[in-house]
Design a protein around this motif. Sequence first.
Motif, PDB file in Angstrom:
ATOM      1  N   THR A  93      67.128 129.057  34.549  1.00 41.62           N
ATOM      2  CA  THR A  93      66.968 128.121  33.605  1.00 41.62           C
ATOM      3  C   THR A  93      66.908 129.249  32.208  1.00 41.62           C
ATOM      4  OG1 THR A  93      65.635 126.472  34.773  1.00 41.62           O
ATOM      5  CG2 THR A  93      65.464 126.481  32.348  1.00 41.62           C
ATOM      6  N   VAL A  94      66.208 130.269  32.326  1.00 39.00           N
ATOM      7  CA  VAL A  94      65.888 131.239  31.416  1.00 39.00           C
ATOM      8  C   VAL A  94      67.170 131.743  31.005  1.00 39.00           C
ATOM      9  CG1 VAL A  94      64.565 133.322  30.486  1.00 39.00           C
ATOM     10  CG2 VAL A  94      63.579 131.354  31.651  1.00 39.00           C
ATOM     11  N   LEU A  95      67.776 132.457  31.978  1.00 40.37           N
ATOM     12  CA  LEU A  95      69.068 133.250  31.815  1.00 40.37           C
ATOM     13  C   LEU A  95      70.110 132.468  31.252  1.00 40.37           C
ATOM     14  CD1 LEU A  95      68.662 135.904  34.606  1.00 40.37           C
ATOM     15  CD2 LEU A  95      67.896 136.305  32.290  1.00 40.37           C
ATOM     16  N   GLY A  96      70.159 131.160  31.787  1.00 40.02           N
ATOM     17  CA  GLY A  96      71.308 130.102  31.496  1.00 40.02           C
ATOM     18  C   GLY A  96      71.147 129.813  30.136  1.00 40.02           C
ATOM     19  N   HIS A  97      70.449 129.960  29.249  1.00 37.13           N
ATOM     20  CA  HIS A  97      70.274 129.306  27.897  1.00 37.13           C
ATOM     21  C   HIS A  97      70.160 130.691  27.040  1.00 37.13           C
ATOM     22  CE1 HIS A  97      69.326 125.795  30.453  1.00 37.13           C
ATOM     23  NE2 HIS A  97      70.141 125.272  29.289  1.00 37.13           N
ATOM     24  N   GLY A  98      70.089 131.785  27.585  1.00 38.82           N
ATOM     25  CA  GLY A  98      69.964 133.014  26.706  1.00 38.82           C
ATOM     26  C   GLY A  98      68.660 133.362  26.230  1.00 38.82           C
ATOM     27  N   VAL A  99      67.483 132.809  26.951  1.00 36.13           N
ATOM     28  CA  VAL A  99      66.212 133.190  26.262  1.00 36.13           C
ATOM     29  C   VAL A  99      65.883 134.549  26.919  1.00 36.13           C
ATOM     30  CG1 VAL A  99      63.693 132.584  26.372  1.00 36.13           C
ATOM     31  CG2 VAL A  99      65.579 130.945  26.274  1.00 36.13           C
ATOM     32  N   GLN A 100      65.420 135.680  26.273  1.00 34.85           N
ATOM     33  CA  GLN A 100      64.994 136.937  26.612  1.00 34.85           C
ATOM     34  C   GLN A 100      63.483 137.104  27.205  1.00 34.85           C
ATOM     35  OE1 GLN A 100      67.311 139.303  27.088  1.00 34.85           O
ATOM     36  NE2 GLN A 100      68.840 137.797  26.128  1.00 34.85           N
ATOM     37  N   MET A 101      63.128 136.910  28.402  1.00 34.63           N
ATOM     38  CA  MET A 101      61.730 136.835  28.710  1.00 34.63           C
ATOM     39  C   MET A 101      61.838 137.463  30.148  1.00 34.63           C
ATOM     40  SD  MET A 101      59.634 133.614  29.012  1.00 34.63           S
ATOM     41  CE  MET A 101      57.816 133.556  29.536  1.00 34.63           C
ATOM     42  N   ASP A 116      65.662 127.348  19.195  1.00 33.80           N
ATOM     43  CA  ASP A 116      64.421 127.275  18.585  1.00 33.80           C
ATOM     44  C   ASP A 116      64.440 128.369  17.671  1.00 33.80           C
ATOM     45  OD1 ASP A 116      60.903 127.386  18.992  1.00 33.80           O
ATOM     46  OD2 ASP A 116      62.240 125.713  17.978  1.00 33.80           O
ATOM     47  N   GLY A 117      65.426 129.095  17.288  1.00 32.47           N
ATOM     48  CA  GLY A 117      65.242 130.207  16.394  1.00 32.47           C
ATOM     49  C   GLY A 117      65.228 131.417  17.155  1.00 32.47           C
ATOM     50  N   PRO A 118      64.903 132.619  16.278  1.00 31.91           N
ATOM     51  CA  PRO A 118      64.663 133.826  17.082  1.00 31.91           C
ATOM     52  C   PRO A 118      63.439 133.857  17.723  1.00 31.91           C
ATOM     53  CG  PRO A 118      65.402 133.968  14.693  1.00 31.91           C
ATOM     54  CD  PRO A 118      65.120 132.532  14.966  1.00 31.91           C
ATOM     55  N   GLU A 119      62.632 133.514  17.419  1.00 30.71           N
ATOM     56  CA  GLU A 119      61.301 133.390  18.140  1.00 30.71           C
ATOM     57  C   GLU A 119      61.103 132.745  19.173  1.00 30.71           C
ATOM     58  OE1 GLU A 119      58.213 132.991  15.356  1.00 30.71           O
ATOM     59  OE2 GLU A 119      58.485 134.714  14.040  1.00 30.71           O
ATOM     60  N   GLU A 120      61.839 131.709  19.419  1.00 35.78           N
ATOM     61  CA  GLU A 120      62.069 130.918  20.692  1.00 35.78           C
ATOM     62  C   GLU A 120      60.528 130.501  21.061  1.00 35.78           C
ATOM     63  OE1 GLU A 120      64.494 129.742  21.806  1.00 35.78           O
ATOM     64  OE2 GLU A 120      66.353 131.151  21.730  1.00 35.78           O
ATOM     65  N   GLU A 121      59.865 130.074  19.948  1.00 34.50           N
ATOM     66  CA  GLU A 121      58.347 129.591  20.360  1.00 34.50           C
ATOM     67  C   GLU A 121      58.417 128.328  21.358  1.00 34.50           C
ATOM     68  OE1 GLU A 121      54.454 128.027  17.761  1.00 34.50           O
ATOM     69  OE2 GLU A 121      56.118 128.580  16.634  1.00 34.50           O
ATOM     70  N   ALA A 122      59.058 127.305  20.596  1.00 31.73           N
ATOM     71  CA  ALA A 122      59.065 126.019  21.612  1.00 31.73           C
ATOM     72  C   ALA A 122      59.484 126.383  23.096  1.00 31.73           C
ATOM     73  CB  ALA A 122      60.027 125.158  20.927  1.00 31.73           C
ATOM     74  N   ARG A 169      58.353 119.707  17.204  1.00 33.85           N
ATOM     75  CA  ARG A 169      58.675 120.304  18.582  1.00 33.85           C
ATOM     76  C   ARG A 169      57.843 121.584  18.744  1.00 33.85           C
ATOM     77  NH1 ARG A 169      63.944 118.588  20.684  1.00 33.85           N
ATOM     78  NH2 ARG A 169      64.317 120.845  21.812  1.00 33.85           N
ATOM     79  N   ARG A 170      57.845 122.429  18.021  1.00 34.41           N
ATOM     80  CA  ARG A 170      57.052 123.591  18.225  1.00 34.41           C
ATOM     81  C   ARG A 170      55.296 123.159  18.387  1.00 34.41           C
ATOM     82  NH1 ARG A 170      59.881 127.156  13.412  1.00 34.41           N
ATOM     83  NH2 ARG A 170      61.892 127.617  14.904  1.00 34.41           N
ATOM     84  N   THR A 171      54.909 122.265  17.398  1.00 31.75           N
ATOM     85  CA  THR A 171      53.431 121.690  17.549  1.00 31.75           C
ATOM     86  C   THR A 171      53.395 121.208  19.093  1.00 31.75           C
ATOM     87  OG1 THR A 171      53.526 121.328  15.107  1.00 31.75           O
ATOM     88  CG2 THR A 171      51.979 120.351  16.578  1.00 31.75           C
ATOM     89  N   TYR A 172      54.255 120.214  19.359  1.00 35.77           N
ATOM     90  CA  TYR A 172      54.116 119.467  20.697  1.00 35.77           C
ATOM     91  C   TYR A 172      54.097 120.611  21.882  1.00 35.77           C
ATOM     92  CZ  TYR A 172      54.577 114.951  18.543  1.00 35.77           C
ATOM     93  OH  TYR A 172      54.627 113.962  17.783  1.00 35.77           O
ATOM     94  N   ALA A 173      55.162 121.539  21.699  1.00 36.40           N
ATOM     95  CA  ALA A 173      55.186 122.367  22.755  1.00 36.40           C
ATOM     96  C   ALA A 173      54.010 123.621  22.728  1.00 36.40           C
ATOM     97  CB  ALA A 173      56.576 123.275  22.535  1.00 36.40           C
ATOM     98  N   ARG A 174      53.466 123.816  21.622  1.00 36.60           N
ATOM     99  CA  ARG A 174      52.445 124.786  21.680  1.00 36.60           C
ATOM    100  C   ARG A 174      51.035 124.170  22.393  1.00 36.60           C
ATOM    101  NH1 ARG A 174      51.425 124.685  16.367  1.00 36.60           N
ATOM    102  NH2 ARG A 174      53.530 125.901  16.009  1.00 36.60           N
ATOM    103  N   ASN A 175      50.885 122.835  22.210  1.00 34.47           N
ATOM    104  CA  ASN A 175      49.687 122.050  23.020  1.00 34.47           C
ATOM    105  C   ASN A 175      50.079 121.638  24.379  1.00 34.47           C
ATOM    106  OD1 ASN A 175      47.657 121.973  20.480  1.00 34.47           O
ATOM    107  ND2 ASN A 175      49.525 121.653  19.544  1.00 34.47           N
TER     108      ASN A 175
END
Length: 468
Positions: free
Chosen positions: A449-457, A396-402, A359-365
């Motif tokens: 979308t971001v705040l509803g899913h807890g992503v800090q950005m 997606d883990g602490p780093e939220e890369e995907a 998932r991270r590989t696909y999302a990265r590209n």
Amino acid sequence: MEPHGPRESPPWEGSSLPGAWPSSALGQAFSQILHQFAGQESRRGKARSAALEDLAALLEAKECDRLFEGSDASLRGMPEMLGQVAKALGKYAAPAEEPEGKGDRHSEVAEKAAAVALLFLKLLRKVEAAKSSLVCPAWKTSLRPLAGHVYVFAVTHSLEQSWTSPRSQEVAGQVLALLLQVTECGSVAGFLHGENEDEKGRFTAIMGLLKPDLTKDSWKNNPATKYVFSWTLQKVTRPWLSQHLERILPPSLLISDDYQTENKILGVHCLHHIVLNVPAADLLQYNRAQVIYHALFNHLYTREHHLIQAVLLGLLDLFPILEKALHWKGDGARPTTHCDEVLQLILTHMEPEHRLLLRRTYARNLPAFVKRLGILTVRHLKRLERVIIGYLEVYDGPEEEARLKILETLKLLLQYTWPRYDSQQSGVLRGKTPPIHPAELAQVYVQYTVLGHGVQMNTSQLSIPVGL
């Protein structure tokens, strides 16, 4: 190295002509060494060890200083003889394909490589000494058939592999450095393609040495050959690489078509290097670019994230070459491209994918594909919407890369595909409040979308230009 019992005296000992070599003594000495390397299978181990000792004694003899001096009849044919000796030494220290007992065999290979490297150092020092003591360039003639085999040996054992040890890597690196010094090359790239336009490099000769071991039936007999080929290939860049395309493309395709993931990745890296360093006109000739595209595209059905990453990077650099001849005239729908085909398959794989690394590989590209297609991304809008929402919903883990890459994709998607809006129409309409600008709608959607899913950005970084 321990001696293996009494042996007959080498033919160079007890020469009847002091201060001068008999016309055949030097050739007989090296011929005997070659014969020991090619002995019967039952005696080969002891014979080869004895040959190393004899060769070391021969190189240390004072009379051997004449190896690279002069051009009289007594030394005629010696360059070819030295090339054969170097070939035999490289074969002696080459790793073999061993399915069992790999550790013991590889430690033995490292010991052999260290011993052979010391012999190559002695031989190259003879050349270096001849350079400074001679007026005529006879050493260049003797070095020509020797340099290729020394290079292949040095690269084989200087790379960190299972058959090498810190000691063998160190001495092999010294051999490579001394070879560059003797050949008056400032780098490996200069050694391969030549230091200037007038000088012919040794890349063709080295590919000729590797060619017998890069066929469909033989390329796995020596596990080091593919690494030597890949490492050497990536040292040659444009404009020198295009003239060797017929030599490098078939082995690259062969290695990438293997069933082992390690070999697939190695072959894909070779193909990617070719795409980056060969002119588009040469790749389009004879449909070479299409052949590379299909070789890379077929790997998209795998589930190895390292391979997928290498393939997607190669395809993104190949798209401009494949689409070079496509020109939209504005009188109809734009034709679908190879990028559309790849993105459609990627999105098909992304929807049900549950493994985080993939998932991270696909999302990265994914952002690179949106940038590549631009407004044409609307062809994939429905599936992109499902992928974006689905990937934002999964932790997606602490780093939220995907998630972060998916948000970057969303930002680009809004920039390229949002309907155009005339800012002059934002006044009062029938007494109602002015409509919300699309950029504001996008900002509200992203924040939700971001705040509803807890992503800090920092959502201010995702603002859409007012002109869109």
